[in-house]
Design a protein around this motif. Structure first.
Motif, PDB file in Angstrom:
ATOM      1  N   ALA A 125       0.748  -1.262  -0.007  1.00  0.00           N
ATOM      2  CA  ALA A 125      -0.027  -0.020  -0.061  1.00  0.00           C
ATOM      3  C   ALA A 125       0.853   1.212  -0.099  1.00  0.00           C
ATOM      4  CB  ALA A 125      -0.890   0.001   1.206  1.00  0.00           C
ATOM      5  N   GLY A 126       0.380   2.381  -0.531  1.00  0.00           N
ATOM      6  CA  GLY A 126       1.134   3.416  -0.827  1.00  0.00           C
ATOM      7  C   GLY A 126       0.658   4.549   0.347  1.00  0.00           C
ATOM      8  N   TRP A 127       1.816   5.194   0.961  1.00  0.00           N
ATOM      9  CA  TRP A 127       1.570   6.184   1.781  1.00  0.00           C
ATOM     10  C   TRP A 127       2.088   7.520   1.200  1.00  0.00           C
ATOM     11  CZ3 TRP A 127      -0.003   6.116   7.310  1.00  0.00           C
ATOM     12  CH2 TRP A 127      -0.560   4.702   7.821  1.00  0.00           C
ATOM     13  N   GLY A 128       1.549   8.531   0.989  1.00  0.00           N
ATOM     14  CA  GLY A 128       2.204   9.728   0.481  1.00  0.00           C
ATOM     15  C   GLY A 128       2.259  10.894   1.262  1.00  0.00           C
ATOM     16  N   SER A 129       1.029  11.578   1.465  1.00  0.00           N
ATOM     17  CA  SER A 129       1.143  12.880   2.099  1.00  0.00           C
ATOM     18  C   SER A 129       1.537  12.914   3.583  1.00  0.00           C
ATOM     19  CB  SER A 129      -0.412  13.279   2.014  1.00  0.00           C
ATOM     20  OG  SER A 129      -0.846  13.626   0.776  1.00  0.00           O
ATOM     21  N   PRO A 130       1.358  11.829   4.278  1.00  0.00           N
ATOM     22  CA  PRO A 130       2.099  11.816   5.690  1.00  0.00           C
ATOM     23  C   PRO A 130       3.689  12.098   5.596  1.00  0.00           C
ATOM     24  CG  PRO A 130       0.365  10.238   5.490  1.00  0.00           C
ATOM     25  CD  PRO A 130       0.413  10.721   4.172  1.00  0.00           C
TER      26      PRO A 130
ATOM     27  N   PHE B  16      -7.501  19.691  -8.413  1.00  0.00           N
ATOM     28  CA  PHE B  16      -6.208  19.738  -7.708  1.00  0.00           C
ATOM     29  C   PHE B  16      -6.221  19.857  -6.170  1.00  0.00           C
ATOM     30  CE2 PHE B  16      -2.272  22.275  -6.621  1.00  0.00           C
ATOM     31  CZ  PHE B  16      -1.167  21.168  -6.913  1.00  0.00           C
ATOM     32  N   ASN B  17      -5.968  19.022  -5.358  1.00  0.00           N
ATOM     33  CA  ASN B  17      -5.785  19.119  -3.722  1.00  0.00           C
ATOM     34  C   ASN B  17      -4.697  20.376  -3.648  1.00  0.00           C
ATOM     35  OD1 ASN B  17      -7.398  17.230  -2.354  1.00  0.00           O
ATOM     36  ND2 ASN B  17      -6.403  15.819  -4.182  1.00  0.00           N
ATOM     37  N   ASN B  18      -5.278  21.259  -2.955  1.00  0.00           N
ATOM     38  CA  ASN B  18      -4.870  22.455  -2.511  1.00  0.00           C
ATOM     39  C   ASN B  18      -4.662  22.847  -1.219  1.00  0.00           C
ATOM     40  OD1 ASN B  18      -3.477  24.999  -3.364  1.00  0.00           O
ATOM     41  ND2 ASN B  18      -4.550  25.562  -4.816  1.00  0.00           N
ATOM     42  N   PHE B  19      -3.840  23.702  -0.968  1.00  0.00           N
ATOM     43  CA  PHE B  19      -3.549  24.064   0.513  1.00  0.00           C
ATOM     44  C   PHE B  19      -3.711  25.713   0.903  1.00  0.00           C
ATOM     45  CE2 PHE B  19      -0.290  24.698   4.132  1.00  0.00           C
ATOM     46  CZ  PHE B  19      -1.145  24.140   5.298  1.00  0.00           C
ATOM     47  N   LYS B  20      -4.772  26.352   1.358  1.00  0.00           N
ATOM     48  CA  LYS B  20      -4.836  27.644   1.516  1.00  0.00           C
ATOM     49  C   LYS B  20      -3.723  28.446   2.066  1.00  0.00           C
ATOM     50  CE  LYS B  20      -9.870  27.388   2.012  1.00  0.00           C
ATOM     51  NZ  LYS B  20     -11.080  27.229   3.284  1.00  0.00           N
TER      52      LYS B  20
ATOM     53  N   PRO C 267      -1.132  18.639  -0.602  1.00  0.00           N
ATOM     54  CA  PRO C 267      -1.531  17.159   0.247  1.00  0.00           C
ATOM     55  C   PRO C 267      -2.723  16.730   0.017  1.00  0.00           C
ATOM     56  CG  PRO C 267      -1.384  19.330   1.550  1.00  0.00           C
ATOM     57  CD  PRO C 267      -1.180  19.377   0.262  1.00  0.00           C
ATOM     58  N   GLY C 268      -3.045  15.448   0.279  1.00  0.00           N
ATOM     59  CA  GLY C 268      -4.334  14.817   0.353  1.00  0.00           C
ATOM     60  C   GLY C 268      -4.873  15.142   1.682  1.00  0.00           C
ATOM     61  N   PRO C 269      -6.449  15.271   1.541  1.00  0.00           N
ATOM     62  CA  PRO C 269      -7.010  15.685   2.709  1.00  0.00           C
ATOM     63  C   PRO C 269      -6.936  14.922   3.979  1.00  0.00           C
ATOM     64  CG  PRO C 269      -8.590  14.515   1.317  1.00  0.00           C
ATOM     65  CD  PRO C 269      -7.435  14.989   0.537  1.00  0.00           C
TER      66      PRO C 269
END
Length: 593
Positions: free
Chosen positions: A330-335, A373-377, A479-481
């Motif tokens: 399994a893939g772990w990305g954003s963390p 696109f997953n964005n970050f405010k 990053p993912g939510p």
């Protein structure tokens, strides 16, 4: 495979040199090869850092994009080989890299078990001999690469003459990988590109050698079984084998978000589980026939893995996916964006991520690709975008042009995030007779686009202190939510221990499981999409919404049936999950189409 997780690609720069940090411990990770300017600058940085000879490959040189990518990948290969050989020469003592290699392995790893057994041998010669045998079984992690198939800009010479299909961005990147020394995989993401597949047929390393071994392998990042089958068949007909299907959640992931028509991760993985054997048989029949036309014979099908990624947050979720769906990993990305040892996040952005809450993560239309696109405010690129609008100069200077695909106003493609495009589009908007509300909506839609080519690299340049004097410091991050639940800076060891259940970084955090998180994202997405179409709801769109809603309801029914398995295999809060499923079902009932 020693580890049961991998680190997927993270933007352009965030994982550009992650293999140099984790591969020696047997951990596989993925490098983006979209940006050859980035690979060239990182080749210079790591060459100088490791006393390697560096000669600039100028952009004007023939086939420079492919040559730059090959040279960078070859440097990574060389340096990691040296790192790994150095690790093998160390004593198996606490604190050494060799000891860390074994310590980071999951407890059920056969290698880890053998390591403990060898440490218990009292006879010195016998123990030394056993250690040598054990070390011969160790391998570094893969240096895999990612190509977004749709990021395939046409390229021109100084006279604005088209260089030809073989020199488009995706094909040149593929050539860069194919010509490298790597024995690794290329991950193809972002959909179907027939021209790229045709080009791959020319790459000798994708074909089996006399023993049936593939020197380079193909991984398809897919969002459902049907698209996986279509693409894999296209490749098999060319004599190209898909060695892994990397199933990614449509919305509960980082980077670009390719929403499915309401298909949820659990039902998708169930279909892969049910049809896995028949899929191999069907594809191998096509593959074998295609190879025969190339005078290549093969007796048995090569290995084919199934992995999943997107929104996994706990050891229980990780293990359940692997056990129940029979996944290979399994893939772990954003963390890993919160792990400075593994990725390139500058200090300011890292602190913002640590202190962020759920409202700071959102799905946007800010990508020039026209894909969610997953964005970050809190990103500095978002702040810069707003500042430019306030000054009456929206849009970004466009220097790299990787996402230049629009020919609405110009003969040669330009980027929708560029100042040039937004200026032309806003002038067109001024001439239209629109209500104030409508005009504002269109203005916001035009100026929402941000420069990803620069923004997804600048954090890397800032962290390594190689930002050029006039370059923008503005950072884009995607990053993912799921990252909203993590709120700390972690060591590599801490994150891996969390993945394998030796510690729990989310112990005091209230968090629904990944299936519920993804379901809620899809329900909110559908609600928003319907509300945007209320004024002009076509019959085609109404059918799409109805199908989407029906798929979500079927997904809810699937998860309700899955609960006994979840009870059996994990300590997930089952009663809470049942309540969340009912709540999602109630929300969907209010969506009148």
């Amino acid at each position: 495979m020693n580890h049961t997780f991998h680190i997927p690609v993270l933007g352009l720069g965030y994982s550009i040199d992650t293999p140099l940090k984790v591969a020696k411990y047997g951990i596989s990770s993925v490098v983006s090869i979209v940006d050859d300017e980035l690979t060239e600058r990182m080749r210079k940085f790591h060459s100088e850092k490791n006393n390697e000879n560096y000669v600039l490959i100028d952009k004007k040189e023939t086939d420079s994009r492919a040559v730059r990518i090959t040279s960078y990948l070859n440097l990574l290969h060389k340096l990691i080989k040296e790192q790994f050989n150095s690790l093998l020469s160390e004593p198996a003592e606490t604190g050494t890299a060799l000891d860390t290699y074994f310590e980071l392995l999951p407890d059920q790893s056969l290698l880890k078990t053998k390591y403990k057994e060898v440490q218990g041998i009292t006879d010195l010669k016998e123990r030394e001999s056993a250690f040598e045998t054990l070390k011969s079984q160790l391998k570094p992690g893969n240096i895999d690469v990612n190509i977004m198939s749709k990021v395939d800009k046409a390229n021109y010479n100084v006279k604005d003459e088209y260089l030809g299909d073989d020199y488009t961005d995706a094909l040149a990147a593929m050539r860069g990988f194919a010509n490298s020394d790597l024995n690794a995989s290329v991950i193809i993401s972002a959909g179907l590109n027939p021209r790229l597949y045709t080009y791959m047929e020319k790459c000798a390393d994708f074909y089996p050698d006399g023993s049936g071994t593939l020197n380079k392998t193909i991984i398809l990042k897919v969002s459902d079984f049907r698209s996986a089958m279509i693409q894999a068949k296209m490749l098999a007909k060319k004599g190209l084998w898909v060695s892994e299907f990397r199933v990614e959640s449509g919305l509960n992931c980082g980077g670009h978000a390719f929403a499915t028509e309401g298909f949820l991760l659990g039902p998708i993985l169930e279909e892969f589980k049910e049809k896995r054997s028949s899929l191999v048989v069907e594809l191998f029949d096509i593959y074998k026939t295609a190879l025969a036309t190339k005078d290549i014979s093969i007796v048995s099908s090569p290995q084919q893995k199934i992995t999943a990624q997107g929104g996994i947050g706990t050891a229980e979720e990780h293990q359940f996916l692997i056990n129940y769906y029979q996944l290979d990993a399994a893939g772990w990305g954003s963390p890993f964006l919160l792990v400075p040892e593994a990725t390139n996040v500058d200090d300011d952005t890292l602190n913002d991520l640590v202190n962020a809450d759920h409202s700071d993560y959102y799905v946007s239309n800010s990508s020039p690709l026209g894909v969610l696109f997953n964005n970050f405010k809190k990103s500095s690129m978002e702040q810069l975008r707003l500042e430019r609008i306030a000054k009456g100069r929206p849009g970004s200077p466009c220097t790299k042009k990787f996402l230049s695909t629009n020919t609405e106003f110009t003969a040669l493609p330009i980027c929708t995030a560029s100042r040039e495009y937004q200026n032309l589009k806003l002038k067109e908007l001024e001439k239209q007779e629109l209500t104030a509300e409508n005009r504002k909506q269109q203005f916001d839609a035009i100026t929402e686009k941000i420069c990803l080519c620069e923004g997804l690299c600048s954090s890397t340049y800032l962290k390594h202190d190689i930002l050029k004097p006039k370059e923008s410091k503005a950072v884009s991050i995607c990053p993912g939510p799921n990252l909203a639940y993590f709120s700390g800076k972690y060591t590599l060891k801490e994150m891996i221990q969390h993945i394998y259940g030796k510690t729990n970084l989310l112990e005091s955090v209230s968090r629904p499981n990944l299936f519920i998180n993804e379901l809620n994202l899809y329900v909110d997405y559908l609600k928003k999409d319907i509300s945007l179409q209320l004024d002009e709801l076509s019959l085609k769109k109404a059918k799409y919404f109805s199908k989407f809603k029906e798929q979500l309801l079927q997904g809810i029914a699937y998860y309700q049936e899955l609960i006994p398995e979840l009870k059996k295999q994990s300590n997930m809060a089952i009663s809470e999950m049942q309540q969340q499923l009912k709540l999602a079902e109630s929300k969907l009932a209010t969506f009148k189409i």
